[in-house]
Enzyme design. Sequence first.
Site, PDB file in Angstrom:
ATOM      1  N   ASP A 116       0.850  -1.179   0.000  1.00 56.01           N
ATOM      2  CA  ASP A 116       0.000   0.000   0.000  1.00 56.01           C
ATOM      3  C   ASP A 116       0.888   1.233   0.000  1.00 56.01           C
ATOM      4  O   ASP A 116       1.715   1.422   0.888  1.00 56.01           O
ATOM      5  CB  ASP A 116      -0.903   0.004   1.239  1.00 56.01           C
ATOM      6  CG  ASP A 116      -1.790   1.223   1.288  1.00 56.01           C
ATOM      7  OD1 ASP A 116      -2.746   1.292   0.492  1.00 56.01           O
ATOM      8  OD2 ASP A 116      -1.528   2.138   2.099  1.00 56.01           O
TER       9      ASP A 116
ATOM     10  N   GLU B 260      -1.592  -1.231  -6.043  1.00 56.46           N
ATOM     11  CA  GLU B 260      -2.834  -0.645  -6.500  1.00 56.46           C
ATOM     12  C   GLU B 260      -2.586   0.189  -7.743  1.00 56.46           C
ATOM     13  O   GLU B 260      -1.552   0.834  -7.862  1.00 56.46           O
ATOM     14  CB  GLU B 260      -3.364   0.260  -5.387  1.00 56.46           C
ATOM     15  CG  GLU B 260      -4.841   0.308  -5.316  1.00 56.46           C
ATOM     16  CD  GLU B 260      -5.282   0.936  -4.011  1.00 56.46           C
ATOM     17  OE1 GLU B 260      -6.484   1.153  -3.871  1.00 56.46           O
ATOM     18  OE2 GLU B 260      -4.431   1.230  -3.154  1.00 56.46           O
TER      19      GLU B 260
ATOM     20  N   ASP C 154      -3.325   1.417   6.674  1.00 54.16           N
ATOM     21  CA  ASP C 154      -2.489   1.061   5.523  1.00 54.16           C
ATOM     22  C   ASP C 154      -2.166  -0.433   5.494  1.00 54.16           C
ATOM     23  O   ASP C 154      -2.103  -1.036   4.426  1.00 54.16           O
ATOM     24  CB  ASP C 154      -1.184   1.872   5.529  1.00 54.16           C
ATOM     25  CG  ASP C 154      -1.452   3.371   5.427  1.00 54.16           C
ATOM     26  OD1 ASP C 154      -2.527   3.741   4.929  1.00 54.16           O
ATOM     27  OD2 ASP C 154      -0.592   4.157   5.860  1.00 54.16           O
TER      28      ASP C 154
END
Length: 272
Positions: A68, A152, A234
């Site tokens: 992340d 991501e 996170d």
Amino acid sequence: MDGTIKILSSNKLKVPVIGCLKTYERLPVVPDPKNVTISREADRWFISFKIDVTVAPTDKIVDVVGIDLGIKALATLSTGKIIKGTNSYRKHEKKLARLQRKVSRKVSGSANGHKAQVKVQKLHRKIANLRKDTLHKLTSQLCKNHAINAIEDLNVSGMLANHKLAKSIADMGFYEFRRQMEYKSELYGSKLIIVDRFYPSSKTCSNCGAIKDSLPLSERVFYCEHCHLKIDRDLNAARNLEKIGRATAKFTPVDNLEPTPLVEAVVKPTQA
Ligand SMILES: [Zn+2]
């Protein structure tokens, strides 16, 4: 200028028209470099070479890791590891602002104006180098040690529209992060999984899968009302990315990771 530049020694090269040049940094040991670019930044000259590198897969320590990318920390891994950013920009921001004011006060075209401008460019370069260095260390570590990295697909342009976020994102160099991840995955034989940007990695509980309606950025701890999981925001997102990475990897052939032995690849005829 292909093939016309000759490297003479560790710090000397011969360039057509210009002649012999001495370099500050050591030159690469390549007999005949392809694609040589000479450029100028601030008050310095740079020369870059494109060279062919042999892919060198490394032994992996962890199989699947979710990453992340954040504002508070540069990266939070699903293993629990946190990598802090340099925040290089902010550290030098005041100095940069002062220099920029100086430039705007000077008469453009004047010698002093030029001097101030070079100073600004130099500081910009310093910041960019610090940022690149941090990212290189991070991406090498990720691609060398993990078989699969799930990140991501950040909607960076959308996030840049949010002014507050924009600075942090630019600071962390997310574009550069992804670019490095892509080529280093290939270089070190790891697999990169880019998770769809619409997947709610932050709002989903990594334990039970319940999805929250909203989770403001200010909330640093994820609390699930269903299973009562309390976890760093996170880390929760990173664990969700790891899950997706694991699920995706199962259905996609992982060619350069575990080459399937030929014998196993032969489809056995099924008996009716
Ligand atoms: Zn839950």
